[in-house]
Enzyme design. Structure first.
Site, mmCIF file in Angstrom:
data_model
loop_
_atom_site.group_PDB
_atom_site.id
_atom_site.type_symbol
_atom_site.label_atom_id
_atom_site.label_comp_id
_atom_site.label_asym_id
_atom_site.label_seq_id
_atom_site.Cartn_x
_atom_site.Cartn_y
_atom_site.Cartn_z
ATOM 1 C CG HIS A 164 38.275 46.446 30.182
ATOM 2 N ND1 HIS A 164 38.346 45.621 31.280
ATOM 3 C CD2 HIS A 164 38.248 45.640 29.087
ATOM 4 C CE1 HIS A 164 38.365 44.365 30.882
ATOM 5 N NE2 HIS A 164 38.317 44.344 29.557
ATOM 6 C CG ASN A 165 34.939 43.884 30.411
ATOM 7 O OD1 ASN A 165 34.816 44.011 29.190
ATOM 8 N ND2 ASN A 165 35.485 42.814 30.946
ATOM 9 C CD GLU A 224 34.809 46.106 26.379
ATOM 10 O OE1 GLU A 224 35.083 45.065 25.768
ATOM 11 O OE2 GLU A 224 35.522 46.580 27.294
ATOM 12 C CG ASP A 279 31.870 42.516 26.595
ATOM 13 O OD1 ASP A 279 32.257 43.416 25.848
ATOM 14 O OD2 ASP A 279 32.622 41.913 27.383
ATOM 15 C CG HIS A 323 33.338 39.303 31.586
ATOM 16 N ND1 HIS A 323 34.321 39.167 32.535
ATOM 17 C CD2 HIS A 323 33.986 39.358 30.403
ATOM 18 C CE1 HIS A 323 35.494 39.139 31.951
ATOM 19 N NE2 HIS A 323 35.317 39.260 30.659
ATOM 20 C CD GLU A 332 34.298 41.333 23.764
ATOM 21 O OE1 GLU A 332 34.311 40.157 24.173
ATOM 22 O OE2 GLU A 332 34.926 42.263 24.312
#
Length: 1452
Positions: free
Chosen positions: A311-312, A341, A343, A356, A390
């Site tokens: 995650h992230n 991931e 973003d 983020h 994302e």
């Protein structure tokens, strides 16, 4: 070549070291200590790093060191390289530049070679290099000597506290040192003495068990363990089958023997060497075969695997202000992560960035991340990597992202399906070396098929014609005249075309008497039914029945009597051009099971056998039908039919006599009842028409009118009743409607303006206008409403899990809280008489139970405790006894025990919406008094959102203990009482709570329309703008079908529409376009001004959409698992995953076909992790964790993915991939193993700081069906080098139910001055890979990377639950049979005792030894493997006893 490279690295060379500036130092490999050192001169080491801590040696200028150092420009890229090393998530770097390209290449090859050697080195070699390293840390000139003064300084550094002042002096004298200086050999001897002295008590374990004789423990130097004794230990205690090979045992011993003279053909261990083996990695608790890659397990679809996910991934710390780095991706990929991931946000100069959003975390260039992924994606594993995107970028930068992906990944990027003809995900093996993009996917569109008016709007009646609509109620296609206009699809009443085209061919067999459906015991029940039928009517060959297969769900089986025995033939199925077909042999296929059976009854035979003859009728076939209700009363049946205001809705119920039935149906707008009497085996309808079964009755009246012109059309099932939605106004159920095949629209004017003034209970009996067939519908009865009033009372608990026991517990707890008040009560359903309720009340110091009974008089139901006092409802009965005593004053009710969380049953409660979403719902119903209650994020508080004075208001509700406090003032026992109170009293100014807001209510309000192109002929309408539209090749017998599914209501049915003509594409295109058309009309100028903003925020670039092949995110209806595509992926936040009892089966079924991903909730700003195990158990594939956080759950994740070669893909157990698996079913709980664990001692534990602390070990076992159990040892003070937990520790017993889903965890903590535990090291293992015996537990750091030499010594015993006794019995019988056969031969050896007789048995029966030692290991495939292994070793072990065994081996 390799030796030359090693020699060059040992000699070292001058290199440029890049820090703040370039510095020239000598860099060399110190072979003795297995370190890379850099020095200013040949005498003094400036710094060093351990070879085993090297994680990567990267060529070129690929580290930040080169960017920070200006001098790096003077060095060529090919001469530079960087060593990444350390034990933290963010690694240390040593960036170097060699003199030439050849030198750089030599160091790249040599360092990797030496790193692999360091990792594979045996434990004695590691100990020797560790001792060298400790010596060099004191004397950096590498003189291979250490003084007493230096040793006094060193010992505390390695966590050993010197016992007393003369300790070192005594040891030096014992060693024979005269000048106070130890050379390396003496230092090694000193180390052995220190390690043995404190841990010699460990040897008591073996003396007590009689494994071997250690000799005089006061003079351990004179004690040895011979070869055969050590072999016996490996076989008996360690259960090592390979130890049957004496050469392998000899080779292992030679590795640990320090003295070259002892390395003979018959070696012997010293006690010190034996202890070194016990603590070594060669004696590890983990069976390495489970870490091997199993290639055959990599051929299942992706949806059958757990996938290591991050995650992230870009973050190196917390979620608010930590640094983002491309190195975080490298670290995760090399740790085995397969789903990372990204973003993505708009960056400067048209280049996307990764960060983020809305935090203070730093950013990193998108292109740098993609290049890092490309370089490291397939280092740890060759299996596919999934990039979870994302997306926050505009169209232009999305296009740039797609270009970067294609340019960097090239052929690695997956752009086309592996096999478009297969409707399942490909396997990891098929996707080797591929990178998969998870990104939003555009739907294919066709814009030229609809007509627009001059304003750009679709013309009214742009498309009209005939469509077939699949009725979920009657399960058949019905033809309607349809019109698409104004983003809605209107349809008229269906045509009555007879029966030839209304039945689904694939379901014709459902109504046949020979079809028995799913039998309770499958094959066994089928054989019993056939035997009973043949015994009654004669054994006729070909007597048969058809049933569902219990082995292959979805398939059918023909069970028939043939040649005096039972035979079973499976009916296989397939699909061609969207239409199903069925066959027994592939050369003969049929369009339906019905046609197949008819064919074999009339013509052919099965595999040369006689054709099917007599059918065994299904006993009571109506019991399997969804329209049959065995417990409904007349009033309840009327109540249910009232909810479905459509002629032709029906059900059949059993009457109280149990020998007669009644059909309740709707005809001419009224509810009617016909009596069905059973006379023998015949069913007689209304004393006239006869049928052989109720199924035939229903089948007949589906084709013919039952009353006037009404046929049976819509069977009312229990599942259908659940979908009924209610409007609650003033606490009363006024009108309930069902969305059956269309949306029945409630007139908004009446709903919003009916005025209700109620005190206790007031039932409105008036005409209510429903938009159904454009006819008024009157509520004809309020009886059913009155019967259910108690459902909304806090004292009504419904069906309790353990009935009487739970009720008594709740009353006792409430009684204790109130201080002993009489008359407290609750009402529940009876577990003995399900149709009755029970009052449980505290009277005379104990709990008493009173059953409420009911009876009917004049078509009205009454309730009573004693027949002299009747009540019209349970509500009235309880209300009476709360105000009046009865039974001579001995029975009375006072305080009600509130039902826990009774608000969960109310339609005004929302558990998962935000403040903004609540406001949006209220704004869609702008009427003062409209309200809902929602749960806050922290789950311990609530909020009431309501309309007052024309605006939306919010009041906070705090839960304090058992009380609910509104806005820090008014207190209530529960939320139901709160709502009830403010229905009667103003909540804000003059506003009371009036209209509960439900999603169903909002849908109906929005759907009201006056402009209907079909006028009074309209039967129903679909609002296409609120539907998902999908096109399928064929369904239910029609070749072309498109499906409408309402997006805002998960409970509504999907509607299948089809046609036999070729214009299905045009219908679909119009429906699909309406789904995306703007709902509010805007001017051209406003449309243009928002286009650019929409492009930035909401639009997906076609270039990125084309890259999304398999992992296509679905964001709508993610909790609806009725329909899904194998290419989709659904993402859930950790605390909103569908793990409830009602959803988990559907979720598991979805996970077998498509993918799911779980991510942490937003409150985890510290990057902490959640427990992945419950999610793995429910089949979740990608449970994304924060890899940068070294906590327990990340370590459990690393333990799982250490399986299967660390590929990042672990095949889920077979039981999870079967339809019968349900982790919520406690009845499936069965103990398979009993595990006993003792922690004995440890060595080389890591230090947290410069002090020596008190240590303890925590052992934990957790998994499916077992609660987390842990055990903590006593505290060992002031020793981290070789602690022993004093005394013989008490063994701890753990139970294991599902070994595939169970983990064992060891944690070493130190106790600080505040008695708080501080983490030092851990080891976590999947249970299925642990080994029994006295085992070493190699300890790891928080990131599950090995700590040099750190280990625990534990004793672990794994016993099979429920199998041990049987196996022991079998073993004893074997010995008895064998000894009996050799009785005569053993008489001459009576002086040998039992062991002698058994030895002689092997000479009499030599094959017995061959069988037990050679053949048995090949048979260890079942769950009894461990016990079988134990039994085998018990037979072979005695042959290897030390002195006596050797003598008898020579004689035999």
């Amino acid at each position: 070549m390799e030796s030359l490279i090693k020699q060059d690295l040992k000699m070292g060379m001058m290199m440029a070291v890049f820090r703040e500036k370039a510095e020239y130092l000598i860099v060399q490999v110190v072979m003795e200590s297995r370190q890379v050192a850099w020095i200013h001169s040949e005498d003094k080491i400036e710094g060093a790093l351990d070879l085993h801590e090297i994680r990567e040696v990267r060529p070129g200028k690929n580290s930040k060191d080169f960017e920070r150092c200006k001098d790096s420009k003077d060095h060529q890229d090919k001469t530079c390289f960087t060593i990444f090393y350390g034990s933290q998530f963010v690694l240390n770097t040593l960036s170097l530049s060699a003199p030439t390209e050849e030198d750089a290449e030599k160091w790249l090859i040599g360092l990797e070679l030496l790193r692999q050697e360091a990792l594979a080195a045996p434990t004695p070699a590691i100990i020797e290099s560790w001792l060298r390293k400790q010596m060099y840390s004191i004397d950096q000139t590498k003189k291979n000597s250490i003084s007493m003064k230096d040793l006094k300084f060193l010992l505390p550094q390695i966590s050993f506290k010197i016992p007393h002042a003369r300790y070192l002096k005594d040891k030096f004298e014992e060693i024979g040192v005269r000048k106070g200086v130890l050379d390396f050999e003496q230092f090694h001897k000193f180390y052995n003495m220190v390690m043995l002295e404190n841990q010699k008590c460990v040897l008591d374990e073996f003396k007590e068990s009689g494994t071997f004789v250690v000799g005089n423990t006061d003079k351990l130097d004179s004690s040895t363990i011979p070869l055969y004794d050590f072999q016996q230990f490996l076989l008996l205690h360690q259960k090592e089958l390979w130890a049957n090979d004496l050469n392998q045992v000899r080779e292992l011993m030679t590795t640990f023997i320090n003295d070259m003279m002892g390395k003979t053909s018959d070696p012997e261990f010293t006690v010190s060497e034996f202890l070194s083996f016990l603590f070594s990695k060669e004696n590890s608790i983990w069976d390495k075969k489970f870490s091997d890659l199993h290639s055959l397990d990599m051929n299942n679809p992706l949806s059958h695997y757990w996938i290591n996910s991050s995650h992230n991934t870009y973050l190196t710390g917390d979620q608010l202000q930590s640094k983002s780095s491309s190195e975080a991706y490298v670290r995760c990929l090399r740790m085995g992560c397969r789903c990372i991931e990204l973003d993505c946000w708009d960056g400067p100069k048209g280049e996307p960035i990764i960060l983020h959003g809305n935090t203070r975390t730093s950013k990193v260039k998108f292109v740098d991340v993609v290049k890092a992924i490309n370089d490291h994606a397939f280092v740890a594993s060759e299996y596919p990597v999934i990039l979870s995107i994302e997306e926050h970028c505009c169209i232009e930068q999305q296009e740039r992202m797609a270009t970067i992906f294609k340019e960097v990944f090239k052929d690695r990027l997956l752009t086309q399906p592996v096999d478009p003809m297969i409707d399942q995900l490909p396997s990891p093996a098929q996707l080797k070396g591929k990178i998969i993009i998870k990104h939003k996917k555009l739907r294919s569109t066709k814009h030229d098929t609809f007509q627009l008016d001059q304003h750009g709007n679709q013309q009214k009646g742009a498309k009209q014609g005939n469509l077939y609509i699949w009725g979920p109620g009657d399960q058949q296609w019905n033809r309607h005249y349809c019109v698409i206009s104004d983003d809605k699809l209107y349809y008229a009443e269906e045509y009555d075309e007879g029966t030839e085209n209304t039945v689904n061919p694939s379901e014709l067999h459902f109504s046949e008497p020979w079809f028995h459906g799913r039998l309770s015991e499958g094959r066994r029940t089928a054989e019993r039914l056939l035997q009973e039928y043949c015994s009654e009517f004669g054994e006729t060959d070909g007597t048969f029945l058809v049933r569902e297969s219990e082995i292959s769900p979805g398939n059918l089986v023909i069970s028939l009597w043939q040649e005096g025995r039972m035979q079973h033939y499976q009916i296989f199925s397939g699909s061609r051009d969207g239409c199903p077909f069925y066959f027994i042999t592939e050369n003969l296929c049929f369009l339906s099971v019905y046609e197949l059976i008819q064919h074999y009854r009339q013509n052919a035979d099965l595999y040369g056998n006689p054709s099917l003859t007599d059918a065994v009728p299904c006993p009571n076939p109506h019991l399997t039908k969804n329209w049959f209700h065995s417990t409904l009363t007349r009033d309840e049946a009327e109540h249910i039919l009232m909810k479905i205001p459509h002629d032709g809705a029906f059900l059949i119920r059993q009457t109280k006599t149990r020998q007669s039935f009644a059909i309740t149906f709707r005809g001419d707008g009224k509810i009617k009842h016909y009596h069905i009497e059973k006379k023998g085996s015949i069913f007689v309808l209304d004393c006239s028409t006869e049928f052989t079964c109720l199924v035939d009755l229903v089948k007949y009246y589906r084709r013919n009118p039952l009353c006037c012109t009404t046929r049976l059309r819509y069977p009312v099932s229990k599942a259908l009743v659940v979908r009924v939605t209610s409007f609650i106004i003033g606490g009363c159920n006024l009108c309930e409607t069902l969305k059956l095949r269309q949306l029945y629209l409630l007139n908004s004017y009446l709903l919003l303006h009916i005025k209700m003034y109620m005190r206790d209970v007031c039932v409105l009996q008036s005409h209510f206008l429903c938009m159904f067939n454009c006819l008024p519908y009157a509520m004809t009865s309020s009886t059913a409403i009155l019967l259910k009033l108690h459902y909304f009372e806090p004292w009504y608990h419904g069906r309790l899990s353990q009935g009487r026991i739970t009720a008594e517990r709740l009353l006792e707890e409430y009684y204790a809280e109130l201080g002993g008040r009489e008359g407290i009560f609750l009402v529940r359903k009876s577990e003995t008489f399900p149709e009755n309720a029970v009052i449980s009340v505290w009277l005379e110091g104990r709990v008493q139970h009173f059953r409420m009974q009911s009876k009917s008089e004049n078509r009205q139901t009454f309730y009573y405790l004693s027949e002299d006092r009747l009540f019209s409802s349970i509500y009235e009965l309880v209300k009476h006894y709360r105000q009046n005593a009865d039974f001579q004053g001995k029975f009375f009710l006072t305080d009600a025990v509130p039902c826990p969380n009774v608000h969960l049953l109310q339609n005004w409660f929302y558990g998962n919406i935000s403040r903004g979403e609540a406001e949006e719902l209220l704004l869609r119903m702008p009427q003062d008094g409209a309200f809902l209650i929602r749960q806050s994020v922290n789950s311990e508080s609530f909020a009431i959102t309501f309309m007052a004075d024309g605006s939306v208001k919010h009041f906070h509700i705090q839960k304090k203990g058992l009380m609910f406090v509104l806005d820090c003032s008014a207190e209530f026992d529960n939320l139901v009482d709160l709502v009830k109170y403010y229905r009667k009293n103003p909540l804000y100014h003059t506003t009371r709570l009036r209209y509960p807001v439900t999603e169903e209510l909002v849908i109906r309000l929005d759907s009201v329309t006056e402009d209907n192109p079909l006028g009074p002929l309209c039967k129903g309408v679909f609002d296409l703008s609120k539907c998902d539209v999908t096109l399928t090749a064929g369904k239910n017998g029609l070749p072309q079908v498109f499906t409408l599914h309402v997006k805002e209501d998960e409970s509504v049915l999907s509607y299948d529409l089809g046609t036999t003509s070729e214009d299905i594409t045009e219908w679909f295109s119009l429906a699909w376009d309406a789904m995306y058309r703007e709902k509010t009309k805007q001017s051209k100028a406003s449309h243009k001004s928002q286009k650019k903003e929409n492009d930035k925020k909401h639009v997906v670039a076609k270039e990125m959409s084309d890259l999304a092949v398999y992992c296509q995110p679905r964001r709508k209806d993610i909790y609806n698992f009725e329909r899904y595509d194998y290419k989709e992926i659904r993402s859930f936040v950790e605390n909103k995953a569908p793990l409830s009892d009602s959803k988990v089966r559907d979720f598991l079924r979805y996970n077998r076909k498509a993918l799911s991903r779980i991510y942490p909730k937003g409150q985890r700003v510290d990057s902490s992790n959640y427990d992945p195990l419950p999610l793995w158990i429910c089949g979740c594939h990608m449970v994304a964790l924060n890899f940068q956080t070294a906590d327990k759950f990340m370590q459990v994740n690393n333990a799982l993915f250490s399986l299967n070669g660390g590929t990042g893909y672990v095949l889920q157990p077979e039981m999870m991939r079967s339809d019968g698996f349900n982790p919520k079913m406690q009845q499936d709980k069965k103990v398979q193993y009993t595990v006993t664990i003792r922690a004995i001692a440890a060595r080389h534990l890591p230090k947290s700081d410069h002090s020596i602390k008190s240590l303890f070990v925590e052992i934990e076992v957790f998994g499916l069906y077992i609660k987390n159990r842990n055990f903590q040892t006593t505290i060992c003070k002031d020793n981290g080098l070789n602690p022993v937990w004093a005394g013989r520790p008490v063994p701890v017993e753990f139970l294991v139910c599902e070994p595939e889903l169970t983990f064992v965890r060891f944690v070493v903590n130190e106790e600080d001055m505040f008695s708080d535990p501080n983490f030092l090291a851990q080891a976590t293992f999947p249970f299925k890979g642990i080994r029994s015996g006295y085992r070493s537990v190699p300890l790891k750091n928080g990131y599950s990377e090995d700590i040099e030499l750190a280990s625990l010594l534990v004793y672990i015993d794994v016993q099979l639950g429920g199998v041990e006794e049987e196996m022991n019995s079998s073993s004893s019988q074997l010995w008895r049979r064998t000894e009996s056969a050799a009785t005569s031969s053993t008489k001459q050896h009576e002086n040998l005792g039992t062991w002698g007789s058994r030895c002689f048995l092997f000479s009499v029966f030599p094959s017995l030894h061959v069988y037990t030692s050679t053949t048995m290991p090949l048979l260890f495939q079942s769950q009894e493997e461990e016990h079988d292994r134990h039994q085998t070793m018990m037979l072979t072990m005695e042959m290897t006893k030390s002195s006596e065994s050797r003598r008898w081996r020579e004689k035999l």
